[in-house]
Design a protein around this motif. Structure first.
Motif, PDB file in Angstrom:
ATOM      1  N   GLU A  98       0.330  -1.081   0.316  1.00 33.80           N
ATOM      2  CA  GLU A  98       0.191  -0.027  -0.045  1.00 33.80           C
ATOM      3  C   GLU A  98       1.191   1.627   0.126  1.00 33.80           C
ATOM      4  O   GLU A  98       0.763   1.979  -0.715  1.00 33.80           O
ATOM      5  N   HIS A  99       1.643   0.996   0.959  1.00 34.70           N
ATOM      6  CA  HIS A  99       3.072   2.299   0.495  1.00 34.70           C
ATOM      7  C   HIS A  99       3.404   3.004  -0.727  1.00 34.70           C
ATOM      8  O   HIS A  99       4.096   3.526  -1.001  1.00 34.70           O
ATOM      9  N   ALA A 100       3.891   1.822  -1.649  1.00 33.38           N
ATOM     10  CA  ALA A 100       4.840   1.789  -1.878  1.00 33.38           C
ATOM     11  C   ALA A 100       3.649   2.011  -3.703  1.00 33.38           C
ATOM     12  O   ALA A 100       4.774   2.808  -4.268  1.00 33.38           O
ATOM     13  N   ARG A 101       2.587   1.109  -2.986  1.00 34.41           N
ATOM     14  CA  ARG A 101       1.664   2.560  -4.086  1.00 34.41           C
ATOM     15  C   ARG A 101       1.317   3.845  -4.203  1.00 34.41           C
ATOM     16  O   ARG A 101       1.199   4.575  -4.796  1.00 34.41           O
ATOM     17  N   HIS A 151       5.377   9.822  -7.205  1.00 35.37           N
ATOM     18  CA  HIS A 151       6.403  10.262  -7.728  1.00 35.37           C
ATOM     19  C   HIS A 151       5.784  10.080  -9.661  1.00 35.37           C
ATOM     20  O   HIS A 151       6.551  11.241  -9.966  1.00 35.37           O
ATOM     21  N   ALA A 152       4.484   9.750 -10.004  1.00 38.74           N
ATOM     22  CA  ALA A 152       4.264   9.705 -11.276  1.00 38.74           C
ATOM     23  C   ALA A 152       3.360  11.222 -11.272  1.00 38.74           C
ATOM     24  O   ALA A 152       3.906  11.809 -11.847  1.00 38.74           O
ATOM     25  N   ALA A 153       2.996  12.165  -9.654  1.00 39.11           N
ATOM     26  CA  ALA A 153       2.605  13.049  -9.913  1.00 39.11           C
ATOM     27  C   ALA A 153       3.777  14.416 -10.365  1.00 39.11           C
ATOM     28  O   ALA A 153       3.350  15.316  -9.864  1.00 39.11           O
ATOM     29  N   HIS A 167      10.084   0.115  -7.749  1.00 39.93           N
ATOM     30  CA  HIS A 167      10.634  -0.522  -8.803  1.00 39.93           C
ATOM     31  C   HIS A 167       9.992  -1.769  -8.589  1.00 39.93           C
ATOM     32  O   HIS A 167       9.694  -2.973  -9.118  1.00 39.93           O
ATOM     33  N   ARG A 168       8.968  -2.039  -7.625  1.00 37.04           N
ATOM     34  CA  ARG A 168       8.515  -3.457  -7.048  1.00 37.04           C
ATOM     35  C   ARG A 168       6.721  -3.777  -8.166  1.00 37.04           C
ATOM     36  O   ARG A 168       6.984  -4.985  -8.436  1.00 37.04           O
ATOM     37  N   ALA A 227      15.075   2.452  -0.326  1.00 40.25           N
ATOM     38  CA  ALA A 227      13.710   2.007   0.327  1.00 40.25           C
ATOM     39  C   ALA A 227      12.735   2.567  -0.746  1.00 40.25           C
ATOM     40  O   ALA A 227      12.008   1.651  -1.408  1.00 40.25           O
ATOM     41  N   VAL A 228      12.914   4.110  -1.353  1.00 39.06           N
ATOM     42  CA  VAL A 228      12.162   4.601  -1.997  1.00 39.06           C
ATOM     43  C   VAL A 228      11.924   4.018  -3.591  1.00 39.06           C
ATOM     44  O   VAL A 228      11.036   3.846  -4.269  1.00 39.06           O
ATOM     45  N   PHE A 229      13.663   3.549  -3.870  1.00 40.85           N
ATOM     46  CA  PHE A 229      14.125   3.200  -5.377  1.00 40.85           C
ATOM     47  C   PHE A 229      13.266   1.921  -5.649  1.00 40.85           C
ATOM     48  O   PHE A 229      13.243   1.289  -6.173  1.00 40.85           O
TER      49      PHE A 229
END
Length: 151
Positions: A114-117, A123-125, A148-149, A142-144
């Motif tokens: 959920e956090h990754a989404r 990031h897309a915004a 890419h998950r 962790a963000v990277f």
């Protein structure tokens, strides 16, 4: 004129000389008590030197009851152990150990799906990696990995 070389000593003679050289002679005057008197400070014996640096104070004594409640509340509200530890000047591993001693529910490390989404949508915004790291108190890696998950 031919050179004359000395034949090497027999192996037994050489080893016997080494043994004699390195063995503890009773007539040398070195006793365990005498050697202790010759000892220079700074060895392994901690009683022979003054204490160095800071004294170690357990976290249970370092924080006030109000700070303990705030730390637990912040952690359970979702702040990372790393960010809380940095705020209080302790190691993340020590903070997690302290939280376990206080019977706080320890989260699994890493970013949930959920956090990754959420990170992916931010990031897309247009949010940069550095902004996401600061906003979510996560490391660059962790963000990277979260971004890419779902590739």
């Amino acid at each position: 004129m031919p050179k004359t070389t000395k034949p090497p000593p027999e192996r037994g003679f050489f080893v016997a000389g080494l043994i004699r050289l390195c063995s503890n002679h009773t007539g040398s005057g070195f006793t365990p008590g005498g050697l202790a008197k010759l000892r220079v400070g700074g060895g392994r014996d901690s009683a022979s030197r003054p204490p160095r640096g800071r004294t170690i104070v357990p976290l249970t004594q370092r924080f006030t009851p109000a700070q303990v409640k705030r730390i637990i509340a912040d952690y359970e509200a979702g702040d990372s152990a790393r960010s809380i530890a940095r705020e209080h000047g302790v190691a993340p591993s020590a903070l997690l150990r302290f939280l376990r001693q206080q019977h706080a529910a320890i989260r699994q490390s890493g970013v949930t799906d959920e956090h990754a989404r959420r990170l992916t949508s931010e990031h897309a915004a247009g949010a940069t990696l550095a902004e996401l790291e600061r906003r979510h108190h996560l490391s660059h890696g962790a963000v990277f990995r979260a971004l890419h998950r779902f590739d």
